[in-house]
Design an enzyme around this catalytic site. Sequence first.
Site, mmCIF file in Angstrom:
data_model
loop_
_atom_site.group_PDB
_atom_site.id
_atom_site.type_symbol
_atom_site.label_atom_id
_atom_site.label_comp_id
_atom_site.label_asym_id
_atom_site.label_seq_id
_atom_site.Cartn_x
_atom_site.Cartn_y
_atom_site.Cartn_z
ATOM 1 N N ARG A 1 -0.771 18.985 16.110
ATOM 2 C CA ARG A 1 -1.368 17.863 15.360
ATOM 3 C C ARG A 1 -2.646 18.308 14.659
ATOM 4 O O ARG A 1 -3.134 17.634 13.771
ATOM 5 C CB ARG A 1 -1.618 16.643 16.261
ATOM 6 N N ASP B 1 -8.362 12.739 -7.312
ATOM 7 C CA ASP B 1 -6.912 12.840 -7.075
ATOM 8 C C ASP B 1 -6.327 13.659 -8.221
ATOM 9 O O ASP B 1 -6.297 13.215 -9.368
ATOM 10 C CB ASP B 1 -6.315 11.427 -7.012
ATOM 11 N N LYS C 1 4.843 15.326 -5.307
ATOM 12 C CA LYS C 1 5.103 15.319 -6.738
ATOM 13 C C LYS C 1 5.281 16.750 -7.257
ATOM 14 O O LYS C 1 6.171 17.440 -6.798
ATOM 15 C CB LYS C 1 3.987 14.540 -7.442
ATOM 16 N N TYR D 1 -3.774 4.511 -8.198
ATOM 17 C CA TYR D 1 -2.404 4.448 -7.672
ATOM 18 C C TYR D 1 -2.322 3.262 -6.696
ATOM 19 O O TYR D 1 -3.259 3.010 -5.933
ATOM 20 C CB TYR D 1 -2.097 5.781 -6.969
HETATM 21 C C1 LIG Z 1 2.289 9.332 -5.219
HETATM 22 C C2 LIG Z 1 0.815 9.331 -5.376
HETATM 23 C C3 LIG Z 1 -0.021 9.185 -4.263
HETATM 24 C C4 LIG Z 1 0.507 8.961 -2.866
HETATM 25 O O1 LIG Z 1 1.189 10.076 -2.390
HETATM 26 P P1 LIG Z 1 2.393 10.014 -1.295
HETATM 27 O O2 LIG Z 1 2.778 11.435 -1.153
HETATM 28 O O3 LIG Z 1 3.455 9.140 -1.874
HETATM 29 O O4 LIG Z 1 1.801 9.417 -0.064
HETATM 30 C C5 LIG Z 1 -1.390 9.249 -4.470
HETATM 31 N N1 LIG Z 1 -1.911 9.422 -5.705
HETATM 32 C C6 LIG Z 1 -1.138 9.545 -6.801
HETATM 33 C C7 LIG Z 1 -1.769 9.746 -8.137
HETATM 34 C C8 LIG Z 1 0.257 9.500 -6.673
HETATM 35 O O5 LIG Z 1 1.024 9.616 -7.762
#
Ligand SMILES: *Cc1c(COP(=O)(O)O)cnc(C)c1O
Length: 399
Positions: free
Chosen positions: A62, A189, A214, A115
């Site tokens: 963990r 982000d 992504k 988001y």
């Molecule tokens: C998809 C996304 C998230 C969240 O990520 P997960 O892997 O789905 O938890 C956060 N920020 C952005 C810009 C995203 O596109």
Amino acid sequence: MSSDNKKKLSFATRAVHAGYDSANNEGSLNPPIYMTSTYAFDNVAQGAARFAGEEKGHFYSRISNPTQEILETRLANLEEGEAALATASGMGAITATLWTLVAPGDQVLVDKTLYGCTFSFMEHGLKKFGVDICYADFTDPTEVARNLTDKTKVVYFETPVNPNMRVIDIPVVSSLVKAYNPDIKVMVDNTYCTPALQRPLTMGADLVVHSATKYLGGHGDLIAGAVVGDAETIQQIRLFGLKDMTGAVISPMTVFLILRGIKTLQLRMERHCQNAQAIAEMLDAHPAVDKVFFPGLKNDPWHAVAAKQMDAFGGMMALELKGGYEAGVRMLNKLKLAKLAVSLGDAETLIEHPASMTHGVYTSEERGEHGISEGLVRISAGLEAVEDIIADLEQALVG
Ligand SMILES: *Cc1c(COP(=O)(O)O)cnc(C)c1O
């Protein structure tokens, strides 16, 4: 090869090699997947030393895992940060980081568009625990400056912003925050760009978060996240936000897939960007389309800022049709090749309707206030031949 030497190699080379040496692993060209929850100690003293952080080494998965460590070293290298922490999801990275950095009474200053689940965590999560969340339009740096207070702990934004494609000037925002108070953490982000296109830590930001689901994974076959920054803060996030608050631990199998995905990150990003540019130009000239939001278009309001801080304009765009929401629904229902799906950064072209899908946690009133229009359609340009994507979009736009 030391990690310092690897820093000097070009991005594509580091994406293939950084953090892993086959010579230390039986010559295995690909990293071993350590499927283990725990680690045997030589004796009681060693176990105690590991728990106390006095001796390097793993003690429970963990907290850390050898396969995960390879990914973390590679991501830190590519983002040009000291250290990284890989997590079970993007939301796992965002929440583990913020739980670690803020306490009741603190203020978090965020861009007005986030988001959907990040917005929900701020608005329904942190706020419930006594953290003040302040929204401002970060494309106007004076609005950022005006909202900084002696309670501000974190300044948080995405760029380009999901889903409306506003672009926020990372060096300008970072430097004005640091001039106000160098202890405030600037957190970006970087999911839309990946380090292949944009490296916020080299522009004054303190922490970068990712949804590795992504582009980093790149194949739509996993959920994962990461946070990158200075070694001390990353260790705090690991030992509190991850270990005690979220438990958002990444699986070593998932780590393996992301390491494989990152080997082709730069190649894939080049094609995503080329395809997005051609799609955006077609849409911009199309009579059924009202507006295209893509920083690679010369007439886009954020073109100059994007050109300054991004190596290319990315694979994401949004559009509004002249016929508004109803026309958008008709178009989405007529797609044949492009998939009607949330997520982004996959090989497949993905199209979605943020107001009812990724940004559905905002009320419609909140969407109005936060700059997400009801008719907006979001496109993630895939890796298919661009003429096939364009032909599909054109047939869907007819009628
Ligand atoms: C998809 C996304 C998230 C969240 O990520 P997960 O892997 O789905 O938890 C956060 N920020 C952005 C810009 C995203 O596109």
